[in-house]
Design a protein around this motif. Structure first.
Motif, short mmCIF file in Angstrom:
data_model
loop_
_atom_site.label_atom_id
_atom_site.label_comp_id
_atom_site.label_asym_id
_atom_site.label_seq_id
_atom_site.Cartn_x
_atom_site.Cartn_y
_atom_site.Cartn_z
N GLY A 405 0.81 -1.21 0.00
CA GLY A 405 0.00 0.00 0.00
C GLY A 405 0.84 1.26 0.00
O GLY A 405 0.74 2.09 0.90
N MET A 406 1.69 1.41 -1.02
CA MET A 406 2.53 2.59 -1.18
C MET A 406 2.31 3.15 -2.58
O MET A 406 2.39 2.41 -3.57
N LEU A 407 2.03 4.46 -2.68
CA LEU A 407 1.87 5.09 -3.98
C LEU A 407 3.23 5.34 -4.60
O LEU A 407 4.20 5.65 -3.90
N VAL A 408 3.29 5.24 -5.94
CA VAL A 408 4.57 5.32 -6.65
C VAL A 408 4.42 6.22 -7.87
O VAL A 408 3.42 6.17 -8.59
N ALA A 409 5.47 7.04 -8.10
CA ALA A 409 5.63 7.74 -9.38
C ALA A 409 6.84 7.13 -10.08
O ALA A 409 7.94 7.11 -9.53
N LEU A 410 6.62 6.60 -11.26
CA LEU A 410 7.68 5.95 -12.04
C LEU A 410 8.27 6.97 -13.01
O LEU A 410 7.55 7.76 -13.61
N THR A 411 9.57 6.95 -13.16
CA THR A 411 10.24 7.88 -14.06
C THR A 411 10.01 7.50 -15.51
O THR A 411 10.12 6.33 -15.88
N GLN A 412 9.71 8.50 -16.34
CA GLN A 412 9.67 8.34 -17.79
C GLN A 412 10.91 9.01 -18.39
O GLN A 412 11.55 9.85 -17.75
N GLY A 443 2.40 -0.92 -16.01
CA GLY A 443 1.42 -1.97 -16.25
C GLY A 443 0.15 -1.82 -15.44
O GLY A 443 -0.47 -0.75 -15.42
N ASN A 444 -0.22 -2.89 -14.76
CA ASN A 444 -1.45 -2.91 -13.97
C ASN A 444 -1.18 -2.84 -12.47
O ASN A 444 -2.01 -3.27 -11.67
N HIS A 445 -0.03 -2.26 -12.12
CA HIS A 445 0.29 -2.09 -10.71
C HIS A 445 -0.57 -0.96 -10.14
O HIS A 445 -0.42 0.19 -10.53
N PRO A 446 -1.44 -1.26 -9.18
CA PRO A 446 -2.27 -0.19 -8.61
C PRO A 446 -1.45 0.84 -7.86
O PRO A 446 -1.88 1.98 -7.68
N SER A 447 -0.26 0.47 -7.40
CA SER A 447 0.58 1.41 -6.66
C SER A 447 1.07 2.55 -7.54
O SER A 447 1.28 3.67 -7.05
N VAL A 448 1.26 2.31 -8.83
CA VAL A 448 1.80 3.34 -9.72
C VAL A 448 0.66 4.25 -10.15
O VAL A 448 -0.19 3.87 -10.95
N VAL A 449 0.68 5.47 -9.62
CA VAL A 449 -0.41 6.41 -9.89
C VAL A 449 0.05 7.60 -10.73
O VAL A 449 -0.77 8.42 -11.13
N ALA A 450 1.37 7.70 -10.98
CA ALA A 450 1.88 8.88 -11.69
C ALA A 450 3.19 8.54 -12.38
O ALA A 450 3.87 7.56 -12.05
N TYR A 451 3.53 9.40 -13.34
CA TYR A 451 4.85 9.37 -13.98
C TYR A 451 5.54 10.69 -13.70
O TYR A 451 4.91 11.76 -13.77
N ALA A 452 6.84 10.63 -13.42
CA ALA A 452 7.66 11.83 -13.27
C ALA A 452 8.60 11.92 -14.47
O ALA A 452 9.16 10.92 -14.91
N THR A 453 8.78 13.13 -14.97
CA THR A 453 9.65 13.31 -16.14
C THR A 453 10.23 14.71 -16.13
O THR A 453 9.94 15.51 -15.23
N SER A 454 11.08 15.01 -17.11
CA SER A 454 11.67 16.35 -17.30
C SER A 454 12.42 16.82 -16.06
O SER A 454 12.44 18.03 -15.77
N HIS A 455 13.06 15.94 -15.35
CA HIS A 455 13.65 16.28 -14.07
C HIS A 455 14.62 17.46 -14.16
O HIS A 455 15.55 17.46 -14.97
N ASN A 456 14.35 18.48 -13.33
CA ASN A 456 15.23 19.63 -13.14
C ASN A 456 15.53 20.39 -14.44
O ASN A 456 16.59 20.99 -14.56
N ALA A 457 14.60 20.39 -15.38
CA ALA A 457 14.87 21.02 -16.67
C ALA A 457 13.88 22.11 -17.07
O ALA A 457 14.09 22.77 -18.09
N THR A 458 12.83 22.31 -16.32
CA THR A 458 11.82 23.29 -16.72
C THR A 458 11.50 24.29 -15.61
O THR A 458 10.52 25.04 -15.72
N GLY A 459 12.30 24.31 -14.56
CA GLY A 459 12.05 25.24 -13.46
C GLY A 459 12.57 26.64 -13.78
O GLY A 459 13.09 26.92 -14.86
N TYR A 460 12.47 27.53 -12.79
CA TYR A 460 12.86 28.92 -13.00
C TYR A 460 13.23 29.53 -11.65
O TYR A 460 12.95 28.96 -10.58
N ASN A 461 13.86 30.70 -11.68
CA ASN A 461 14.40 31.29 -10.46
C ASN A 461 13.35 31.54 -9.39
O ASN A 461 13.64 31.49 -8.20
N GLU A 462 12.14 31.86 -9.80
CA GLU A 462 11.09 32.24 -8.85
C GLU A 462 10.16 31.09 -8.49
O GLU A 462 9.09 31.32 -7.93
#
Length: 605
Positions: A405-412, A443-462
């Motif tokens: 019972g742990m929610l997971v974001a898998l990297t794309q 796949g059909n893992h209920p724990s995986v509820v999200a994908y994370a992507t674009s790590h540290n590449a679209t942020g800004y100073n503010e």
């Protein structure tokens, strides 16, 4: 590339060493498929080939499997020799004397070999080799004859023409660790791709290996189960191969709970024209008695799916597919799981990067259970890209998350590693098939509820400015705006592949469904930190996700601020550190904070 040919030949000529290194007492290679894990249905079967394989370093341009100088190594697992603060060796190479002095961290290619006896009952079926996760290019030989190639991140190779049911064969693989761009090059020029060496931290057969049998013609490939609590619907997105024009087909679905049937239904008849690109999607209304949730992870079902012709003849049946009925969504600035608002407490999870031992079900479950004990309910995969060697297999880790019972974001995959300059890039630059692989991993893992992507590449100073963390503002510079355009193209591909999960951009500020930020406010006063999110609480229209958080962070405890002797470093510089624990602690402990230890005294400068 590592060159071994000279001294290997000398050893062979002298006849001083055995062709295969002996294993230690009590250790043996078990190659009998009768003892292997297997999964069967009336139309197909797969047998696990994990375990000890013959193994030895190689040259990337080798043409035929060697006949001597074999050691041993366990599949799956990365070749040892590369370790750091994150990555550790956990498996033993049983070396051959001919290459005992080789530095394994420098190995860029290696041979694997074992024997397999194809089950006699597979007569008339398609036989294939399946590799769950590969870093990076594998050339497959059967009985010394080259059959074909498998490429990062995974693949399946048809062996039907060279593997006879009931017969024993020698299966050999030459695996070369290639960086991403060379993997992409290998589709058009395999020889040139092998000549370029790049950094691949986790090399080799890093996921389970299977020998598979399936129907030779029309068959099911996979099924993606999507569930909706808001609509009380079950959607099955099926991939099929070999549908014949003019023929009519049907799918039968049966859902069980610990062997007891709880739901069954059939599709309307359909034809190949109803399955564009080989996918047929259908939805059924269903309100199950049990929902998968953080406190009820045991509420999981099994789906049995079969494909039939119009006359009812069985064409194929998939093994049972485990899933949980749940839905995770964003409404306003809140997260919801199954209709209840949920507050996420998140940290990164490193198991798929640390070692093969840490990526097992038991080790992952121990890690997740420990995190749950102090309130963590959401983890994200700590690989910030999906380059070859970025991680090991996630299959057992995600199964443990399902069961605990742990929610997971898998990297794309990170958009920055692909060429988006062409108008056709979304279709041709290699991003889509790699993203599709990670959608299959989720796949059909209920724990995986999200994908994370674009790590540290679209942020800004503010993006940490408390007055701008409201989901309305995004004052990006030109660099960030250009990255956002490519990041959103990548996001669109991911959403098309898996419309049932959230996609967010790590440390992006205001982009997509949430305001995601690396939150490092340094030595901010306690009251100011408490008031930081006041503007968001009254004016925010999106969730705020502090995907990285350190208040204060490790580096803040020292006088080092990135520059030292004219060089800019990000945490890796060798510099004198002056720890300032007492100053920070004084706000809580007063004068008692200055009763510092001897170690702290030595760090004062």
């Amino acid at each position: 590339m590592l060159i071994l040919g000279a001294f290997m030949a000398v050893g062979a000529l002298r006849g001083a060493e055995p062709a295969v290194a002996p294993l230690p007492p009590g250790v043996r290679a078990e190659w009998s498929l009768e003892r292997a894990w297997r999964e069967s249905t009336p139309t197909r079967e797969r047998v696990c080939l994990n375990g000890l394989w013959r193994w030895q370093p190689a040259t990337a341009d080798a043409q035929t499997p060697p006949t001597n100088c074999w050691g041993w190594f366990k599949v799956p697992g990365p070749w040892p020799g590369i370790s750091d603060y994150m990555q550790k060796d956990s498996q033993t190479v049983h070396v051959h004397p001919a290459w005992k002095e080789v530095r394994l961290r420098d190995v860029a290619a290696a041979w694997y070999e074992r024997e397999v006896t194809v089950p006699a009952e597979w007569t008339g079926r398609r036989v294939a080799l399946s590799v769950e996760y590969l870093n990076s290019l594998a050339t497959v030989f059967v009985d010394g004859r080259k059959v074909g190639d498998l490429r990062f991140p995974a693949g399946e190779l048809d062996l039907t023409a060279v593997c006879q049911p009931g017969q024993r064969h020698v299966l050999s693989l030459l695996v070369v660790a290639l960086p991403l761009q060379r993997v992409l090059m290998s589709y058009t020029d395999t020889a040139a791709a092998r000549e370029v060496r790049g950094a691949v931290a986790r090399r080799g057969l890093c996921g389970d290996v299977f020998l598979c049998s399936t129907p030779p013609g029309t068959r099911l490939e996979e099924v993606q189960v999507r569930t909706s609590v808001r609509r009380w619907e079950l959607t099955l997105d099926t991939a099929l191969t070999g549908l014949e024009a003019g023929k009519s087909y049907g799918l039968d679905a049966r859902i069980t709970d610990q062997g007891r049937e709880v739901k069954s239904f059939q599709t309307r008849p359909f034809t190949a024209a109803d399955a564009p690109a080989g996918r047929f999607v259908f939805t059924e209304s269903w309100r199950p008695d049990k929902l998968w949730d953080l406190h009820t992870p045991q509420h999981q079902y099994e789906l049995e799916l079969s494909l039939r012709e119009a006359d009812g003849r069985l064409l194929d049946a998939l093994p049972p597919v485990r899933f949980g009925f749940r839905e995770f969504w964003i409404e306003g600035r809140d997260f919801y799981l199954n209709g209840s608002r949920i507050f996420l407490s998140a940290v990164p999870l490193d198991n798929a990067q640390v070692s093969a031992a840490a990526a097992t079900y038991e080790a992952a479950r121990e890690s997740l259970d420990r995190l749950r004990s102090f309130g963590i309910n959401f983890v994200y995969a700590h690989n910030y890209d999906c380059l070859p060697g970025a991680h090991l297999s996630f299959s057992e880790i995600l199964r443990a998350a399902d069961d605990l019972g742990m929610l997971v974001a898998l990297t794309q995959p990170h958009f920055s590693h692909y060429d988006w300059s062409s108008p056709e890039a979304d279709r041709t630059n290699g991003y889509a098939p790699h993203a599709a692989f990670y959608a299959r991993v989720a796949g059909n893992h209920p724990s995986v509820v999200a994908y994370a992507t674009s790590h540290n590449a679209t942020g800004y100073n503010e993006d940490m400015n408390p007055d701008l963390m409201d989901g309305r503002s995004a004052p990006r510079d030109t660099w960030a705006r250009r990255n956002v355009e490519r990041a959103l193209r990548a996001e669109a591909i991911i959403r098309t592949l898996d419309p049932g999960r959230l996609v967010y951009h790590h440390a992006s500020g205001n982009l997509g469904p949430m305001h995601a930020v690396n939150f490092y406010p340094n030595f901010v006063p306690v009251q100011e930190l408490s008031d930081w999110f006041e503007h968001w609480a009254t004016n925010g229209i999106k969730p705020v996700f502090l995907c990285e958080y350190g208040a204060p962070f490790t580096w803040d405890w020292a006088m080092y601020r990135g520059w030292y002797k004219g060089r800019r470093e990000f945490g890796s510089a060798v510099v004198p550190w002056e720890f300032c624990l007492a100053e920070w602690n004084a706000q809580f402990f007063g004068d008692r904070a200055f009763a510092i230890s001897e170690m702290e005294k030595r760090n004062l400068r």
